[in-house]
Design a protein around this motif. Structure first.
Motif, PDB file in Angstrom:
ATOM      1  N   THR A 122       0.810  -1.221   0.000  1.00 26.39           N
ATOM      2  CA  THR A 122       0.000   0.000   0.000  1.00 26.39           C
ATOM      3  C   THR A 122       0.840   1.268   0.000  1.00 26.39           C
ATOM      4  OG1 THR A 122      -0.157  -0.249   2.411  1.00 26.39           O
ATOM      5  CG2 THR A 122      -2.027  -1.012   1.103  1.00 26.39           C
ATOM      6  N   ASP A 123       2.048   1.219   0.556  1.00 26.51           N
ATOM      7  CA  ASP A 123       2.882   2.426   0.581  1.00 26.51           C
ATOM      8  C   ASP A 123       3.789   2.530  -0.650  1.00 26.51           C
ATOM      9  OD1 ASP A 123       4.836   0.536   1.016  1.00 26.51           O
ATOM     10  OD2 ASP A 123       5.464   1.300   2.980  1.00 26.51           O
ATOM     11  N   GLY A 124       3.572   1.645  -1.639  1.00 26.80           N
ATOM     12  CA  GLY A 124       4.334   1.721  -2.876  1.00 26.80           C
ATOM     13  C   GLY A 124       5.623   0.927  -2.882  1.00 26.80           C
ATOM     14  N   THR A 125       5.937   0.244  -1.777  1.00 24.72           N
ATOM     15  CA  THR A 125       7.153  -0.559  -1.719  1.00 24.72           C
ATOM     16  C   THR A 125       7.027  -1.747  -2.683  1.00 24.72           C
ATOM     17  OG1 THR A 125       7.452   0.037   0.601  1.00 24.72           O
ATOM     18  CG2 THR A 125       8.714  -1.839  -0.205  1.00 24.72           C
ATOM     19  N   GLU A 126       8.130  -2.075  -3.352  1.00 23.78           N
ATOM     20  CA  GLU A 126       8.117  -3.182  -4.301  1.00 23.78           C
ATOM     21  C   GLU A 126       9.096  -4.271  -3.898  1.00 23.78           C
ATOM     22  OE1 GLU A 126       8.907  -1.740  -8.214  1.00 23.78           O
ATOM     23  OE2 GLU A 126       6.899  -0.876  -8.471  1.00 23.78           O
ATOM     24  N   PHE A 127       8.697  -5.515  -4.146  1.00 23.32           N
ATOM     25  CA  PHE A 127       9.531  -6.675  -3.880  1.00 23.32           C
ATOM     26  C   PHE A 127       9.525  -7.557  -5.124  1.00 23.32           C
ATOM     27  CE2 PHE A 127       7.964  -5.213   0.157  1.00 23.32           C
ATOM     28  CZ  PHE A 127       9.040  -5.348   1.023  1.00 23.32           C
ATOM     29  N   SER A 128      10.655  -8.171  -5.410  1.00 22.38           N
ATOM     30  CA  SER A 128      10.757  -9.141  -6.487  1.00 22.38           C
ATOM     31  C   SER A 128      11.166 -10.465  -5.860  1.00 22.38           C
ATOM     32  CB  SER A 128      11.793  -8.700  -7.526  1.00 22.38           C
ATOM     33  OG  SER A 128      11.852  -9.617  -8.594  1.00 22.38           O
ATOM     34  N   ALA A 129      10.345 -11.497  -6.071  1.00 27.22           N
ATOM     35  CA  ALA A 129      10.575 -12.770  -5.385  1.00 27.22           C
ATOM     36  C   ALA A 129      10.440 -13.944  -6.339  1.00 27.22           C
ATOM     37  CB  ALA A 129       9.572 -12.929  -4.242  1.00 27.22           C
ATOM     38  N   ARG A 130      11.314 -14.940  -6.160  1.00 31.17           N
ATOM     39  CA  ARG A 130      11.200 -16.174  -6.939  1.00 31.17           C
ATOM     40  C   ARG A 130       9.917 -16.908  -6.581  1.00 31.17           C
ATOM     41  NH1 ARG A 130      15.405 -18.931  -8.504  1.00 31.17           N
ATOM     42  NH2 ARG A 130      13.864 -19.900  -9.883  1.00 31.17           N
ATOM     43  N   ALA A 131       9.633 -17.013  -5.300  1.00 36.51           N
ATOM     44  CA  ALA A 131       8.433 -17.707  -4.818  1.00 36.51           C
ATOM     45  C   ALA A 131       7.552 -16.717  -4.071  1.00 36.51           C
ATOM     46  CB  ALA A 131       8.805 -18.872  -3.913  1.00 36.51           C
ATOM     47  N   PHE A 132       6.280 -16.715  -4.412  1.00 31.75           N
ATOM     48  CA  PHE A 132       5.293 -15.856  -3.762  1.00 31.75           C
ATOM     49  C   PHE A 132       4.377 -16.754  -2.937  1.00 31.75           C
ATOM     50  CE2 PHE A 132       1.142 -13.389  -4.381  1.00 31.75           C
ATOM     51  CZ  PHE A 132       1.391 -12.546  -3.309  1.00 31.75           C
ATOM     52  N   ILE A 133       4.331 -16.540  -1.611  1.00 31.11           N
ATOM     53  CA  ILE A 133       3.667 -17.479  -0.702  1.00 31.11           C
ATOM     54  C   ILE A 133       2.651 -16.749   0.183  1.00 31.11           C
ATOM     55  CG2 ILE A 133       4.043 -19.304   0.999  1.00 31.11           C
ATOM     56  CD1 ILE A 133       7.009 -19.326   0.130  1.00 31.11           C
ATOM     57  N   PRO A 134       1.422 -16.573  -0.292  1.00 34.92           N
ATOM     58  CA  PRO A 134       0.388 -15.971   0.562  1.00 34.92           C
ATOM     59  C   PRO A 134      -0.005 -16.928   1.687  1.00 34.92           C
ATOM     60  CG  PRO A 134      -0.198 -15.828  -1.778  1.00 34.92           C
ATOM     61  CD  PRO A 134       0.931 -16.815  -1.661  1.00 34.92           C
ATOM     62  N   ALA A 135       0.023 -16.413   2.905  1.00 35.90           N
ATOM     63  CA  ALA A 135      -0.369 -17.204   4.081  1.00 35.90           C
ATOM     64  C   ALA A 135      -1.360 -16.388   4.902  1.00 35.90           C
ATOM     65  CB  ALA A 135       0.860 -17.576   4.907  1.00 35.90           C
ATOM     66  N   THR A 136      -2.354 -15.843   4.198  1.00 28.68           N
ATOM     67  CA  THR A 136      -3.318 -14.957   4.854  1.00 28.68           C
ATOM     68  C   THR A 136      -4.485 -15.711   5.473  1.00 28.68           C
ATOM     69  OG1 THR A 136      -4.324 -14.617   2.672  1.00 28.68           O
ATOM     70  CG2 THR A 136      -2.756 -12.970   3.419  1.00 28.68           C
ATOM     71  N   GLY A 137      -4.608 -16.995   5.166  1.00 27.71           N
ATOM     72  CA  GLY A 137      -5.608 -17.822   5.832  1.00 27.71           C
ATOM     73  C   GLY A 137      -7.017 -17.638   5.315  1.00 27.71           C
ATOM     74  N   GLN A 138      -7.928 -18.441   5.848  1.00 33.56           N
ATOM     75  CA  GLN A 138      -9.334 -18.388   5.467  1.00 33.56           C
ATOM     76  C   GLN A 138     -10.169 -17.537   6.426  1.00 33.56           C
ATOM     77  OE1 GLN A 138     -11.091 -22.247   4.730  1.00 33.56           O
ATOM     78  NE2 GLN A 138      -9.328 -22.992   3.595  1.00 33.56           N
ATOM     79  N   LEU A 139      -9.588 -17.176   7.583  1.00 31.59           N
ATOM     80  CA  LEU A 139     -10.374 -16.485   8.610  1.00 31.59           C
ATOM     81  C   LEU A 139      -9.695 -15.187   9.023  1.00 31.59           C
ATOM     82  CD1 LEU A 139     -11.188 -19.635  10.787  1.00 31.59           C
ATOM     83  CD2 LEU A 139     -12.569 -18.639   8.956  1.00 31.59           C
ATOM     84  N   SER A 140      -9.381 -14.349   8.041  1.00 30.69           N
ATOM     85  CA  SER A 140      -8.622 -13.137   8.342  1.00 30.69           C
ATOM     86  C   SER A 140      -9.401 -11.845   8.129  1.00 30.69           C
ATOM     87  CB  SER A 140      -7.346 -13.088   7.494  1.00 30.69           C
ATOM     88  OG  SER A 140      -7.666 -13.096   6.110  1.00 30.69           O
ATOM     89  N   ARG A 141     -10.517 -11.898   7.376  1.00 34.18           N
ATOM     90  CA  ARG A 141     -11.265 -10.680   7.078  1.00 34.18           C
ATOM     91  C   ARG A 141     -12.671 -10.773   7.651  1.00 34.18           C
ATOM     92  NH1 ARG A 141     -12.293 -10.445   1.773  1.00 34.18           N
ATOM     93  NH2 ARG A 141     -12.736  -8.232   1.837  1.00 34.18           N
ATOM     94  N   PRO A 142     -13.017  -9.907   8.617  1.00 37.39           N
ATOM     95  CA  PRO A 142     -14.350  -9.948   9.219  1.00 37.39           C
ATOM     96  C   PRO A 142     -15.447  -9.772   8.172  1.00 37.39           C
ATOM     97  CG  PRO A 142     -12.888  -8.548  10.499  1.00 37.39           C
ATOM     98  CD  PRO A 142     -12.160  -8.874   9.229  1.00 37.39           C
ATOM     99  N   ALA A 143     -16.532 -10.522   8.336  1.00 40.72           N
ATOM    100  CA  ALA A 143     -17.678 -10.430   7.438  1.00 40.72           C
ATOM    101  C   ALA A 143     -18.852  -9.787   8.172  1.00 40.72           C
ATOM    102  CB  ALA A 143     -18.073 -11.818   6.937  1.00 40.72           C
ATOM    103  N   PHE A 144     -19.552  -8.913   7.461  1.00 38.65           N
ATOM    104  CA  PHE A 144     -20.737  -8.268   8.021  1.00 38.65           C
ATOM    105  C   PHE A 144     -21.968  -8.740   7.251  1.00 38.65           C
ATOM    106  CE2 PHE A 144     -17.292  -5.613   9.385  1.00 38.65           C
ATOM    107  CZ  PHE A 144     -17.670  -5.138  10.635  1.00 38.65           C
ATOM    108  N   PRO A 145     -23.104  -8.844   7.919  1.00 40.61           N
ATOM    109  CA  PRO A 145     -24.311  -9.331   7.239  1.00 40.61           C
ATOM    110  C   PRO A 145     -24.870  -8.305   6.262  1.00 40.61           C
ATOM    111  CG  PRO A 145     -24.849  -8.596   9.459  1.00 40.61           C
ATOM    112  CD  PRO A 145     -23.349  -8.531   9.345  1.00 40.61           C
ATOM    113  N   SER A 146     -25.596  -8.801   5.268  1.00 41.98           N
ATOM    114  CA  SER A 146     -26.250  -7.915   4.291  1.00 41.98           C
ATOM    115  C   SER A 146     -27.630  -7.542   4.824  1.00 41.98           C
ATOM    116  CB  SER A 146     -26.354  -8.617   2.934  1.00 41.98           C
ATOM    117  OG  SER A 146     -25.077  -8.914   2.421  1.00 41.98           O
ATOM    118  N   ILE A 147     -27.652  -6.571   5.714  1.00 42.67           N
ATOM    119  CA  ILE A 147     -28.893  -6.116   6.333  1.00 42.67           C
ATOM    120  C   ILE A 147     -29.028  -4.621   6.076  1.00 42.67           C
ATOM    121  CG2 ILE A 147     -30.171  -5.868   8.504  1.00 42.67           C
ATOM    122  CD1 ILE A 147     -28.541  -8.205   9.616  1.00 42.67           C
TER     123      ILE A 147
END
Length: 487
Positions: A122-147
């Motif tokens: 988000t701050d514009g920093t850049e990385f170049s990597a041979r392997a990209f490994i997201p480990a953000t999981g399945q339960l990381s972003r709160p969900a709100f109901p559609s009400i």
């Protein structure tokens, strides 16, 4: 702007990211970076600080096999103790120096000419990597109901995963929307001080008693003197979890055994027939997550608690209105509505070969070979990816298996500069057909839950035992991959 080059870039410093970092260091690979959007590690155990937050997997099993904790204070550890364990383990294995805090990834693009991923934050920093490994999981972003009207509420409101510890709850009228795993932990904690606590339940939950107890000093002394005792303790829990996982995915003839336990627990804790009826699930046991609690059912029987089962039609500036036309006044509104578990890797924008977006590839649901690799996205390795969640057991065991597999892949890439590995579509397709066929026979297809998406596809869960998954991820089979070269 300078681009930081690295062999592997891990996103997320929760259990999955820490497991991956430890495996790389144990393999002698030190050229890697962990990006964490927050200012501390721990993932869900950093974020979920609500009252009563804890784990429903026994502590000896909810830990790394190579980093036992012989001083757990309880059989079922609380949030603070688990968070402390993650931090302590990261320090012990030298991971902290690799973590860059306050770095949220916005995009990642694979460059075929260099066989590397270009990752931006988000701050514009850049990385170049041979392997990209997201480990953000399945339960990381709160969900709100559609009400309708969520933003209109004039009092204090927050999600359980973003608990407002400055909120005054004592003597207040509190409305809780949701009765999942988080709510059954925090509701008993806030009930005694509430002037009125209104709990809005969409569907009843199967609740088993939690066989919890404090580990006395003599327990911990015995574990330290004879670590084999904790190993046996862990083994017993693991075998039971493997049995439970099989019952959910295959051996459904054992379901009545668990159903009798939940029914007896409900009868013992709730004497009012009408309330007991509303707390009785109307779907197959295990189709949704089975919960563990000793104090939730007693809490909802208290005189200052109302359990509402009518559908919510709107949130108003002063409370919640239900389908029967009743308006329920509230000073505080708490959402215990879980996480956006099916939106894996969101909001990151990820593009692989030919600029193809991962969101487009997953338009009907996330899928990956072994839950780890996706065709068309070379050198991308997921930790806690699709179909690797468990209906019963410790996810830590699964994370270890994935981290070992990815370590093997990173080692191959490190030994062959300017090469890339892209899983063959046929390999991924065969895996997916097998997994979905097995899931079709499981209990998880018999109701709507966060395990399934809008297409009816079970995206979250693994249909077998954790031992099988570990065996099948023991090493990278290059026959499953296309090997390409930069340029």
């Amino acid at each position: 702007m300078t681009t930081t080059r690295t062999t592997a870039l891990i996103v997320g410093a929760g259990f999955g990211g820490i497991a991956m970092a430890i495996e790389l260091r144990r393999a002698g690979i030190h050229d890697f970076v962990v990006l964490e959007k927050a200012d501390d590690l721990g993932g869900v155990w950093r974020e979920n600080t609500y009252p009563g937050s804890g784990c429903d997997v026994p502590s000896p099993l909810y830990s790394f096999s190579y980093a036992r904790n012989l001083t757990w204070p309880r059989r079922y550890a609380g949030q603070r103790d688990i968070h402390a364990y993650v931090a302590r383990t990261a320090r012990r294995f030298g991971v902290l120096s690799h973590i860059r805090f306050g770095q949220e990834v916005t995009s990642a693009e694979f460059d075929e000419s260099t066989a590397e991923w270009l990752v931006r934050t988000t701050d514009g920093t850049e990385f170049s990597a041979r392997a990209f490994i997201p480990a953000t999981g399945q339960l990381s972003r709160p969900a709100f109901p559609s009400i309708p009207g969520l933003e209109s509420f004039g009092g204090t409101s927050f999600h359980s995963a973003e608990w407002d510890h400055d909120a005054e709850l004592e003597g207040k009228r509190i409305a809780v929307i949701g009765t999942g795993a988080s709510a059954i932990q925090f509701v008993p904690e806030i009930q005694p001080g509430a002037r009125r606590l209104t709990v809005f339940q969409r569907s009843a939950q199967y609740i088993l008693p939690k066989r919890d107890h404090a580990y006395k000093p003599w327990h911990q002394k015995a574990f330290r003197a004879l670590p084999i005792l904790q190993t046996l303790d862990r083994l017993g829990f693991w075998l039971y979890a493997e049995f439970a996982q099989q019952c959910l995915s295959k051996w459904r003839f054992f379901t009545p055994l668990f159903q009798r336990q939940t029914s007896r627990h409900l009868r013992e804790k709730v004497t009012d027939p009408g309330l007991r009826y509303r707390l009785t699930p109307d779907y197959a046991l295990g189709c949704k997550r089975v919960l563990f609690s000793n104090d939730y059912l007693p809490a909802v029987t208290k005189s200052n608690v109302d359990l509402m089962t009518d559908e919510i039609t709107e949130v108003t500036p002063k409370g919640v209105r239900t389908a029967d036309g009743t308006h329920h006044d509230a000073d505080v509104l708490i959402y215990g509505t879980g996480f956006a578990a099916l939106d894996l890797l969101a909001p990151m924008k990820i593009h692989g070969l030919d600029g193809r977006g991962l969101e487009q590839t997953w338009s009907e649901g996330a899928r990956a070979h072994l839950g780890i690799t996706v065709p068309g996205f070379p050198n991308l390795f997921l930790i806690y990816g699709p179909n690797t969640n468990l209906g019963g057991g410790s996810i830590i065991y699964m994370l270890e298996s994935q981290a070992r597999y990815v370590r093997d892949a990173v080692r191959i890439l490190a030994e062959h500069p300017r090469r890339w590995l892209d899983v063959r579509p046929a390999a991924e397709r065969d895996w997916d057909v097998e997994v979905q066929t097995r899931l079709a026979r499981s209990v998880w297809t018999r109701c709507d839950s966060w395990y399934r998406n809008e297409h009816g596809r079970v995206v979250a869960n693994w249909p077998g035992r954790t031992h099988e998954y570990r065996r099948r991820t023991r090493r990278v089979d290059l026959a499953d991959f296309r090997v390409g070269a930069a340029g």
